[in-house]
Design a protein around this motif. Sequence first.
Motif, PDB file in Angstrom:
ATOM      1  N   SER A   8     -65.607 -58.974 -10.014  1.00 25.73           N
ATOM      2  CA  SER A   8     -65.287 -60.456  -9.965  1.00 25.73           C
ATOM      3  C   SER A   8     -64.275 -60.855  -9.354  1.00 25.73           C
ATOM      4  N   GLY A   9     -63.658 -59.871  -8.420  1.00 24.12           N
ATOM      5  CA  GLY A   9     -62.781 -60.097  -7.514  1.00 24.12           C
ATOM      6  C   GLY A   9     -61.495 -60.342  -8.182  1.00 24.12           C
ATOM      7  N   HIS A  10     -61.187 -59.778  -9.340  1.00 26.77           N
ATOM      8  CA  HIS A  10     -60.134 -59.681 -10.124  1.00 26.77           C
ATOM      9  C   HIS A  10     -59.118 -58.664  -9.939  1.00 26.77           C
ATOM     10  N   THR A  11     -59.446 -57.507 -10.569  1.00 29.93           N
ATOM     11  CA  THR A  11     -58.539 -56.156 -10.324  1.00 29.93           C
ATOM     12  C   THR A  11     -59.329 -54.910 -10.246  1.00 29.93           C
ATOM     13  N   GLU A  12     -59.124 -54.259  -9.472  1.00 32.91           N
ATOM     14  CA  GLU A  12     -60.072 -52.885  -9.087  1.00 32.91           C
ATOM     15  C   GLU A  12     -58.687 -51.769  -9.248  1.00 32.91           C
ATOM     16  N   ALA A  13     -59.126 -50.672  -9.897  1.00 38.07           N
ATOM     17  CA  ALA A  13     -58.220 -49.469  -9.922  1.00 38.07           C
ATOM     18  C   ALA A  13     -58.900 -48.236  -9.441  1.00 38.07           C
ATOM     19  N   ILE A  14     -58.133 -47.370  -8.795  1.00 32.32           N
ATOM     20  CA  ILE A  14     -58.519 -46.076  -8.374  1.00 32.32           C
ATOM     21  C   ILE A  14     -57.462 -45.000  -8.801  1.00 32.32           C
ATOM     22  N   VAL A  15     -58.001 -43.785  -9.349  1.00 25.41           N
ATOM     23  CA  VAL A  15     -57.162 -42.880  -9.885  1.00 25.41           C
ATOM     24  C   VAL A  15     -57.424 -41.540  -8.891  1.00 25.41           C
ATOM     25  N   THR A  16     -56.724 -41.184  -8.108  1.00 20.00           N
ATOM     26  CA  THR A  16     -56.835 -40.077  -7.061  1.00 20.00           C
ATOM     27  C   THR A  16     -55.552 -39.508  -6.654  1.00 20.00           C
ATOM     28  N   THR A  17     -55.674 -38.247  -6.037  1.00 25.57           N
ATOM     29  CA  THR A  17     -54.517 -37.467  -5.709  1.00 25.57           C
ATOM     30  C   THR A  17     -54.815 -37.653  -3.980  1.00 25.57           C
ATOM     31  N   ASP A  18     -55.920 -38.138  -3.491  1.00 24.23           N
ATOM     32  CA  ASP A  18     -56.233 -38.186  -2.084  1.00 24.23           C
ATOM     33  C   ASP A  18     -55.615 -39.379  -1.502  1.00 24.23           C
ATOM     34  N   VAL A  19     -54.653 -39.320  -0.637  1.00 25.29           N
ATOM     35  CA  VAL A  19     -54.204 -40.551   0.076  1.00 25.29           C
ATOM     36  C   VAL A  19     -55.156 -41.269   0.704  1.00 25.29           C
ATOM     37  N   ARG A  20     -55.952 -40.532   1.600  1.00 28.91           N
ATOM     38  CA  ARG A  20     -57.120 -41.072   2.277  1.00 28.91           C
ATOM     39  C   ARG A  20     -57.941 -41.937   1.512  1.00 28.91           C
TER      40      ARG A  20
ATOM     41  N   ALA B 185     -59.078 -36.904  -8.678  1.00 23.69           N
ATOM     42  CA  ALA B 185     -57.986 -37.243  -9.791  1.00 23.69           C
ATOM     43  C   ALA B 185     -57.527 -36.143 -10.783  1.00 23.69           C
ATOM     44  N   ASP B 186     -56.049 -36.483 -10.978  1.00 26.26           N
ATOM     45  CA  ASP B 186     -55.779 -35.791 -12.112  1.00 26.26           C
ATOM     46  C   ASP B 186     -56.169 -36.102 -13.467  1.00 26.26           C
ATOM     47  N   VAL B 187     -56.887 -35.260 -14.119  1.00 26.54           N
ATOM     48  CA  VAL B 187     -57.715 -35.923 -15.570  1.00 26.54           C
ATOM     49  C   VAL B 187     -56.812 -36.328 -16.391  1.00 26.54           C
ATOM     50  N   ASP B 188     -55.420 -35.803 -16.786  1.00 21.77           N
ATOM     51  CA  ASP B 188     -54.677 -36.365 -17.682  1.00 21.77           C
ATOM     52  C   ASP B 188     -54.438 -37.598 -17.339  1.00 21.77           C
ATOM     53  N   THR B 189     -54.041 -37.946 -16.075  1.00 20.19           N
ATOM     54  CA  THR B 189     -53.735 -39.431 -15.548  1.00 20.19           C
ATOM     55  C   THR B 189     -54.715 -40.014 -15.598  1.00 20.19           C
TER      56      THR B 189
END
Length: 424
Positions: free
Chosen positions: A343-355, A241-245
């Motif tokens: 809880s099956g609501h919303t989950e987020a990932i911050v990454t620069t790795d497409v895989r 992840a880009d830390v600032d992002t």
Amino acid sequence: MTGDDLRDQVRDAARRSRRAAAGPAQATRADKDALLHAMADELVSRSAEVLAANERDVAAAREAGTPEALVDRLRLDADRIAGMAGGLRTVAGLPDPVGEVVRGDVLANGLQLQQVRVPLGVVGIVYEGRPNVTADAAGLAVKAGNAVLLRGSSSAERSNTALVAVLSEVAVAHGFAADTIQLLPCHDRATVQHLITARGLVDIVIPRGGAGLISAVVEQATVPTIETGVGNCHVYVDASADVDTALRILLNSKTRRPSVCNSAETVLVHRDIAAEFLPRALAELASAGVTVHGDESVQAVGGSNVVPAVDEDWDAEYLSLDIAARVVESLPAAIEHIREHGSGHTEAIVTTDVRSSRRFAAQVDAAAVAVNASTAFTDGAEFGMGAEIGISTQKLHARGPMGLPELTSTKWLTFGDGHVRPGS
């Protein structure tokens, strides 16, 4: 009022709703859109009346010692009324789902088939606080051709009464029955029980609120229900992840409006980026007034500024300026944590790795998955629905933010030319 009297009152309201539902079900799009625009205009022009009622609700809530996060859900101001009006106008601009052909075919024998969208009929909404739900639910239900029975909380009684008075008066002025939009009594919990068991009179019930309310409705209802979600949402900061992002997304997900269900309640940090990310994240969360409940690795960085996390923290929907924080060994470990506690609501990932982003999106089981974006975007208005009736975390009929199509069912139309089915 006796229990039988209250039951009869609710069932009588449901019968009136069934009669009133014929109006929006048969109305043209032009008529429904004109109604929604008029509702929006009237809300703005009579905002002082609504805000005065809301001020009394807010004052009573504070006097009762209601947590400030819940007071924020209850509170209205000019901007929030303008937002409610804007939502109604946006819904008016959306295509009418009623009559939409979902699929169709002509069989080899010449029989024509069409599956078309039709209104659900009478929609019951049970909700806590948040008087904006009153306008959102009314607008969406009517545009989708339904009548609506609203059962708000006693904490918002004055606000909801003022809002329904405005909306119902506009409906009558536009030729719809006053019972198209009804507000049920809110001081006796038995009202909810009578609503959710009015099978044959109410077509569907949608609960919006805390885990206790939702569980009670889903477990006790004989009317079909759509389960809207408790929001234990996660932000996972991947090794790449880009830390600032990541900081920007985490702060927005947690602090934009901590009292709503799309607010982040847990941050998971890959061990390879923890040394770089955590000191800045903990400092910025502290500056924003957020209390961090961290595992041992997070405590080692934050020291006394971090509250030691206990097992209950990983399942908590805080709805406040609190967040749980854990360092994980890998992307699969983050996915496993979410699988166990989400809880099956919303989950987020911050990454620069497409895989990594593809794996997270494919393997995380939630109504919404955000890649390099805040959890706050899981919202009907942000998704272009104008407003939402709720965010469904179940998998049948509807999932995620529910707009107009989710407030319809379908029926099959068969067009023949004297066709009969051969054989026995």
